[in-house]
Design a protein around this motif. Structure first.
Motif, PDB file in Angstrom:
ATOM      1  N   MET A  69       3.671 -21.776  -8.697  1.00 34.55           N
ATOM      2  CA  MET A  69       4.436 -20.536  -8.625  1.00 34.55           C
ATOM      3  C   MET A  69       4.932 -20.132 -10.012  1.00 34.55           C
ATOM      4  SD  MET A  69       4.460 -19.403  -5.601  1.00 34.55           S
ATOM      5  CE  MET A  69       5.844 -18.390  -5.173  1.00 34.55           C
ATOM      6  N   ARG A  70       5.402 -21.149 -10.743  1.00 37.30           N
ATOM      7  CA  ARG A  70       5.979 -20.853 -12.044  1.00 37.30           C
ATOM      8  C   ARG A  70       4.944 -20.238 -12.982  1.00 37.30           C
ATOM      9  NH1 ARG A  70       8.224 -25.875 -14.940  1.00 37.30           N
ATOM     10  NH2 ARG A  70       6.491 -26.470 -13.643  1.00 37.30           N
ATOM     11  N   ALA A  71       3.815 -20.934 -13.051  1.00 38.05           N
ATOM     12  CA  ALA A  71       2.771 -20.470 -13.961  1.00 38.05           C
ATOM     13  C   ALA A  71       2.310 -19.070 -13.569  1.00 38.05           C
ATOM     14  CB  ALA A  71       1.599 -21.424 -13.924  1.00 38.05           C
ATOM     15  N   ARG A  72       2.246 -18.859 -12.292  1.00 41.94           N
ATOM     16  CA  ARG A  72       1.781 -17.591 -11.772  1.00 41.94           C
ATOM     17  C   ARG A  72       2.715 -16.466 -12.220  1.00 41.94           C
ATOM     18  NH1 ARG A  72      -2.202 -14.729 -10.234  1.00 41.94           N
ATOM     19  NH2 ARG A  72      -1.413 -12.945  -9.120  1.00 41.94           N
ATOM     20  N   ARG A  93       2.870 -13.735 -20.407  1.00 40.68           N
ATOM     21  CA  ARG A  93       2.099 -14.378 -21.472  1.00 40.68           C
ATOM     22  C   ARG A  93       0.981 -13.468 -21.935  1.00 40.68           C
ATOM     23  NH1 ARG A  93       2.680 -19.433 -18.881  1.00 40.68           N
ATOM     24  NH2 ARG A  93       4.485 -20.444 -19.781  1.00 40.68           N
ATOM     25  N   PRO A 143      -4.351 -30.635  -2.001  1.00 42.73           N
ATOM     26  CA  PRO A 143      -4.564 -29.247  -1.588  1.00 42.73           C
ATOM     27  C   PRO A 143      -5.652 -28.542  -2.387  1.00 42.73           C
ATOM     28  CG  PRO A 143      -2.478 -29.475  -2.754  1.00 42.73           C
ATOM     29  CD  PRO A 143      -3.014 -30.843  -2.562  1.00 42.73           C
ATOM     30  N   TRP A 144      -5.992 -29.068  -3.584  1.00 43.15           N
ATOM     31  CA  TRP A 144      -7.031 -28.420  -4.374  1.00 43.15           C
ATOM     32  C   TRP A 144      -8.436 -28.797  -3.901  1.00 43.15           C
ATOM     33  CZ3 TRP A 144      -3.255 -31.678  -6.146  1.00 43.15           C
ATOM     34  CH2 TRP A 144      -3.636 -33.007  -6.405  1.00 43.15           C
ATOM     35  N   TRP A 173      -4.340 -25.739   2.608  1.00 43.42           N
ATOM     36  CA  TRP A 173      -3.357 -24.655   2.629  1.00 43.42           C
ATOM     37  C   TRP A 173      -3.747 -23.518   3.565  1.00 43.42           C
ATOM     38  CZ3 TRP A 173      -6.030 -20.516   0.732  1.00 43.42           C
ATOM     39  CH2 TRP A 173      -7.018 -20.760  -0.222  1.00 43.42           C
ATOM     40  N   PRO A 189      -6.359 -32.059 -11.656  1.00 47.28           N
ATOM     41  CA  PRO A 189      -6.107 -30.894 -10.793  1.00 47.28           C
ATOM     42  C   PRO A 189      -4.633 -30.741 -10.409  1.00 47.28           C
ATOM     43  CG  PRO A 189      -7.946 -32.167  -9.961  1.00 47.28           C
ATOM     44  CD  PRO A 189      -7.342 -32.976 -11.061  1.00 47.28           C
ATOM     45  N   ALA A 190      -3.953 -31.852 -10.194  1.00 51.70           N
ATOM     46  CA  ALA A 190      -2.542 -31.750  -9.807  1.00 51.70           C
ATOM     47  C   ALA A 190      -1.712 -31.178 -10.942  1.00 51.70           C
ATOM     48  CB  ALA A 190      -2.003 -33.117  -9.392  1.00 51.70           C
ATOM     49  N   PRO A 229      -1.650 -26.480 -12.875  1.00 56.30           N
ATOM     50  CA  PRO A 229      -0.816 -25.310 -13.138  1.00 56.30           C
ATOM     51  C   PRO A 229      -0.245 -25.317 -14.557  1.00 56.30           C
ATOM     52  CG  PRO A 229      -0.303 -26.208 -10.985  1.00 56.30           C
ATOM     53  CD  PRO A 229      -1.259 -27.163 -11.629  1.00 56.30           C
ATOM     54  N   GLN A 230       0.225 -26.463 -14.987  1.00 53.34           N
ATOM     55  CA  GLN A 230       0.801 -26.499 -16.329  1.00 53.34           C
ATOM     56  C   GLN A 230      -0.265 -26.548 -17.404  1.00 53.34           C
ATOM     57  OE1 GLN A 230       4.152 -29.262 -16.003  1.00 53.34           O
ATOM     58  NE2 GLN A 230       4.764 -28.420 -17.976  1.00 53.34           N
ATOM     59  N   ALA A 288      -1.336 -23.063 -17.852  1.00 54.31           N
ATOM     60  CA  ALA A 288      -0.316 -22.291 -18.555  1.00 54.31           C
ATOM     61  C   ALA A 288      -0.435 -22.551 -20.054  1.00 54.31           C
ATOM     62  CB  ALA A 288       1.074 -22.672 -18.049  1.00 54.31           C
ATOM     63  N   GLU A 305      -7.880 -18.616 -13.451  1.00 54.53           N
ATOM     64  CA  GLU A 305      -6.627 -19.312 -13.148  1.00 54.53           C
ATOM     65  C   GLU A 305      -6.241 -19.092 -11.689  1.00 54.53           C
ATOM     66  OE1 GLU A 305      -3.108 -17.791 -15.092  1.00 54.53           O
ATOM     67  OE2 GLU A 305      -2.464 -19.826 -15.589  1.00 54.53           O
ATOM     68  N   THR A 306      -6.287 -17.827 -11.263  1.00 56.10           N
ATOM     69  CA  THR A 306      -5.929 -17.520  -9.884  1.00 56.10           C
ATOM     70  C   THR A 306      -6.805 -18.299  -8.916  1.00 56.10           C
ATOM     71  OG1 THR A 306      -5.481 -15.313 -10.679  1.00 56.10           O
ATOM     72  CG2 THR A 306      -5.468 -15.616  -8.311  1.00 56.10           C
ATOM     73  N   LEU A 357      -6.013 -22.021  -8.917  1.00 55.70           N
ATOM     74  CA  LEU A 357      -4.687 -22.375  -8.423  1.00 55.70           C
ATOM     75  C   LEU A 357      -4.378 -21.779  -7.060  1.00 55.70           C
ATOM     76  CD1 LEU A 357      -2.512 -22.221 -11.646  1.00 55.70           C
ATOM     77  CD2 LEU A 357      -3.702 -24.148 -10.628  1.00 55.70           C
ATOM     78  N   GLN A 370      -2.135 -23.777  -4.960  1.00 55.43           N
ATOM     79  CA  GLN A 370      -0.730 -23.856  -5.329  1.00 55.43           C
ATOM     80  C   GLN A 370       0.039 -22.656  -4.796  1.00 55.43           C
ATOM     81  OE1 GLN A 370       0.500 -22.737  -9.083  1.00 55.43           O
ATOM     82  NE2 GLN A 370       1.978 -24.386  -9.326  1.00 55.43           N
ATOM     83  N   ARG A 371      -0.581 -21.495  -4.930  1.00 52.65           N
ATOM     84  CA  ARG A 371       0.058 -20.271  -4.485  1.00 52.65           C
ATOM     85  C   ARG A 371       0.291 -20.308  -2.973  1.00 52.65           C
ATOM     86  NH1 ARG A 371      -2.200 -14.828  -4.618  1.00 52.65           N
ATOM     87  NH2 ARG A 371      -4.187 -15.893  -4.767  1.00 52.65           N
TER      88      ARG A 371
END
Lengths: 333, 259, 286
Positions: free
Chosen positions: A1-4, A10, B90-91, B134, C200-201, C204-205, C208, C271-272, C275, C278-279
């Motif tokens: 969520m944060r990165a999104r 950015r 989840p990935w 998910w 993969p975990a 997200p970072q 970024a 990225e979308t 991830l 995650q979303r």
């Protein structure tokens, strides 16, 4: 969520960064354009490159500008092109620049006037202050051997590249086959020594035999074809040249007087001491270095020939005439 | 294969600050048996299960799977964790989650495929292999977790409060699902829960733990007939009796037995 | 107009979710663009009123952009020869430098993120290098690599690798221990643990970090070409600047900006996609 959530920001930052890069290079131009360009009387802001032998330091130190009734403030600049840009924005009044760049800028539509010369280059090889340097064992003996090679200069498209190209052309090489690459002055010689570039145009004192370097000659002597060329001088905008005639004339007169002192060997000790303090080099070393010719009067004939050189190199079609860009009150020779 | 817990204790911290969560405890889960482990919170039931899984080291004592001492996660033993969203990856697609569980067993491609299909079918997710966790409800995700535990064809399956996070209806479905696959896969099950009905309904035997420090308070045999049924079994008088027995042991450990 | 609005509203009642999302997207798109539009309009006005050669009106810049960078034949995608020679030079440097930074940055970042000891030993070194302004390294890079593309590649690499490394290390160190426990109980081999679980975990970072490094790398691509090079977009800017061709200079900046936007959009898409998990689980948790 944060990165999104962070990503659009950015993205904008990245774009802003690229645009910022663009803006910063012309930042000076975005400033006030004419509010500082006052009439006669105020101080004259003049750029310097902080070189050892700039005559303006002597004139300032000896109070010669004051004697002539002009108040000069010296401002450091990173190069001729940057100074011409700052000139346009009104941040400075006189740009220390070279005639080639000035004429190209005029051709691009800038309104510039040549107020005084600072140096001329010599036409005598024995007095050469510049050199086209190559590695001794590289088997390069003339301009033709540099065809297709890389030559180092301090600035891409600057006066040294133009002089080098002219030298090549006159010495039987083909400058259109050469790649010019910009390196700082103090790295040019070592770049030749280590073979990173085939040749470089450097100040004559950098021809260091211990590095295995030899000179193929002074490009300016060759390019001048028997006459001196104008190497650097002071440039004002057309508007300033008109409105501050008295100050600018006084500035040139002060420089003429300075050069008389400079060319008198009796003053050598004092002037090298001053230069030494100015650029933090040993005065004894400075004394041994070859120098350009100190001349504040403007050689319009040389400027005209330099315009022709630019035409010959297809850098412009119709060179500005010295009659137009050297104001009539300027002392010529 | 028997799982033997041999005089195991577990403390966190050292010296004066050490806190004993489980004091010398012994227990054997026999081959093919379904053992529920219940107890009040803080009785160390999850700690005990994690030690059986080889994911925690006992402070003293030994855990054995068959004759082999457990020093790390052993082969032939699978774990279903409480929080499916943090134990499934989840990935990865459902299929990928299952094949990842098989990477340790070095099976051929074809064998892997058939095992995955079989496991998915067993938990009622046939044809859902390309979905992602998910995209699924909580109940479906826990089915995936069970399939992932079964796909290695383990002899022992440890379940740590697996249905704590799903609604009652789904919970009942999943309970019956586990009872069914247990036979299908011939697997020994140790099942930690805080739900007393569930512990009785599922098990052959109930181990009740007491807290502070954790220890075994009772070991009850469940003599309810199989197959169990959500309605019939729970109407059985023996169910009610066992249920109140366990309830008393868990909720009012200081009251003496009334029977 | 009216009928169209009505039908849109009908559509919205039929499929409220999609319409609402589309509407919100358009609105946020407009929200993002109005500032840009305003800047461009002010720029145009300033350029026209001041008559400055240094800040030409945006319309003239765009016209020049078309002359310099477009106008090629269809077989060249309507892009000019200069575009193909300079942009491919610059982007190939960027791709090599940034690609290396991604591989090395993620690799070292994973090691740093997994080992507290190594992180304590090398953390200060990493942060030291990360804090060095990369332009300072330019002369050093020229000394090492000379006048060659490797110099630019090296600078782009060095500029982008740290942010990738630090983000990866933070991401890896912060991976939910439940996933690690789950992987441990599955007895997965080490490479599976790293490639299929930890990376993969931490994605997200890591992503970024990659996005930030993308911008840095792009800027360094240009900066490294301002000097000690004979081709590329940055070189074109220098040449334009030294010959006072400010229109050319600005159109090169426009081109760099467009490249930046395209790369960012492409990265955003990837990225979308990477991830999605995650979303969705994030929304589910709400």
């Amino acid at each position: 969520m944060r990165a999104r959530h962070a990503s659009p920001l950015r993205r904008r930052l990245a774009v802003a960064g690229v645009l910022g890069l663009g803006l910063s290079t012309t930042l000076a131009a975005c400033g006030s354009s004419d509010d500082d360009a006052g009439a006669d009387g105020g101080s004259l802001r003049v750029t310097t490159l902080g070189l050892c032998n700039e005559v303006v330091y002597w004139a300032q130190e000896k109070g010669l500008f004051a004697d002539h009734g002009v108040d000069v403030e010296l401002v450091k600049s990173t190069g001729g092109a940057a100074a011409l840009t700052a000139l346009q924005s009104g941040d400075i009044d006189l740009a220390f620049a070279n005639p080639f760049s000035t004429m190209i800028a005029i051709d691009q539509g800038l309104d510039l006037k040549w107020i005084a010369t600072a140096y001329e280059t010599t036409s005598v090889e024995a007095d050469a202050a510049n050199a086209m340097v190559v590695a001794k064992d590289a088997g390069i003996t003339g301009a033709a051997d540099l065809n297709g090679k890389t030559i180092g200069v301090n600035e891409v498209g600057g006066i040294n590249q133009i002089a080098s190209s002219q030298w090549m052309k006159l010495e039987g090489g083909d400058p259109s086959t050469v790649k010019f690459v910009a390196l700082p002055f103090n790295e040019l010689a070592s770049a030749v020594a280590s073979g990173k570039v085939a040749a470089a145009q450097v100040p004559a004192q950098n021809v260091d035999p211990e590095l295995g370097l030899v000179s193929l000659g002074d490009p300016y002597v060759v390019a001048g074809e028997g006459s001196n060329l104008v190497f650097a001088g002071y440039v004002a905008t057309g508007k300033e040249a008109k409105e501050r005639e008295k100050d600018l004339k006084a500035f040139q007169d002060a420089l003429i007087e300075t050069n008389e002192a400079f060319n008198d060997p009796a003053n050598d000790d004092e002037r090298f001491k001053l230069a030494s303090a100015q650029c933090k080099q040993d005065a004894a070393v400075l004394k041994t270095l070859p120098e350009n010719i100190y001349e504040a009067r403007v050689d319009t004939g040389a400027l005209e020939r330099m315009g022709e050189i630019l035409v010959g190199q297809d850098r412009l079609d119709d060179p500005p005439s010295p009659e137009d860009f050297v104001p009539s009150y300027v002392t010529t020779k | 294969m028997n799982v033997v817990v041999d005089r195991v204790s577990k403390s966190y911290g050292r010296g004066a600050e050490a806190r004993e969560v489980l004091t010398e405890t012994s227990l054997t889960v026999r081959s093919q048996e379904f053992v529920s482990i219940v107890g009040p919170s803080g009785c160390g039931k999850s700690t005990l299960l994690m030690m059986m899984a080889g994911l925690l080291r006992p402070t003293s004592g030994e855990i054995r799977l068959g004759d082999e001492p457990v020093t790390g996660p052993p082969a032939g033993l699978s774990v279903v964790f409480q929080d499916y969203s943090r134990s499934l990856f989840p990935w990865m697609s459902v299929r990928r989650n299952l094949t990842t569980a098989l990477t340790a067993s070095r099976l051929g491609k074809e064998e892997q495929r058939s095992r995955v299909e079989h496991a998915l079918e067993s938990v009622g997710l046939a044809g859902k292999g390309e979905m992602y966790p998910w995209q699924m409800s909580g109940g479906m995700q826990q089915r995936v977790a069970i399939a992932r535990a079964l796909v290695t064809e383990p002899t022992v399956m440890l379940m740590d409060e697996p249905f704590a996070a799903v609604d009652a209806q789904t919970r009942a479905d999943l309970e019956d699902l586990v009872l069914r696959v247990r036979h299908e896969y011939d697997v020994t099950v140790a099942f930690v829960t805080h739900d007393i009905d569930e512990s009785v309904y599922m098990a052959d035997r109930i181990v009740v733990l007491a807290a502070n420090p954790g220890r075994i308070a009772a070991d009850l045999t469940v003599d309810l007939p199989r197959p169990r049924d959500q309605v019939e079994t729970k109407l059985d008088a023996r169910f009610a009796k066992l249920r109140s027995e366990v309830f008393r042991l868990v909720m009012r450990p200081d009251t003496p037995a009334t029977t | 107009m009216t009928s169209r609005t009505t039908s849109r509203i009908t559509g919205a009642t039929m499929r409220p979710n999609r319409a609402a999302i589309a509407l919100r997207r358009t609105a946020s798109g407009v929200g993002n663009l109005w500032l840009l539009a305003l800047v461009l309009v002010l720029w145009e006005i300033y350029g026209r009123v001041s008559g400055s050669l240094f800040v030409p009106p945006i319309s003239r810049i765009l016209q020049n952009f078309g002359d310099v960078w477009l106008g090629g034949p269809a077989s060249h995608l309507f892009l000019s020869d200069l575009f193909w020679s300079e942009v491919t030079t610059s982007l190939s440097r960027f791709a090599r430098g940034w690609g290396l930074a991604v591989v090395v940055g993620i690799g070292c970042g994973v090691v740093l993120g997994r080992s507290r000891v190594i992180a304590q030993m090398y953390g200060p070194v990493v942060r030291f290098f990360a804090a060095i302004p990369n332009t300072v390294l330019l002369p050093i890079a020229v000394q090492i690599f000379g006048v060659a593309s490797n110099m630019n590649v090296f600078l782009i690499f060095l500029g982008s690798v740290w942010v990738v490394m630090i983000n990866t290390a933070d991401g890896v160190a912060g991976v939910d221990p439940m996933w690690l426990r789950s992987a441990r109980s599955l007895r997965v081999p080490r490479w599976v643990l790293y490639l299929r679980v930890i990376v993969p975990a931490a994605a997200p970072q890591i992503l970024a970090g990659l996005r930030v490094s993308l911008g840095i790398g792009l800027i360094l691509m240009v900066i490294s070409e301002l000097y000690a090079t004979t081709e590329g977009l940055g070189f074109q800017i220098v040449v334009a600047q030294s010959s006072f061709r400010y229109l050319d200079m600005w159109s090169a900046f426009v081109l760099i900006g467009l490249i930046g936007i395209v790369l960012n959009l492409a990265f955003g898409r990837i990225e979308t996609r990477l991830l999605r998990w995650q979303r969705r689980s994030g929304l589910d948790a709400l």
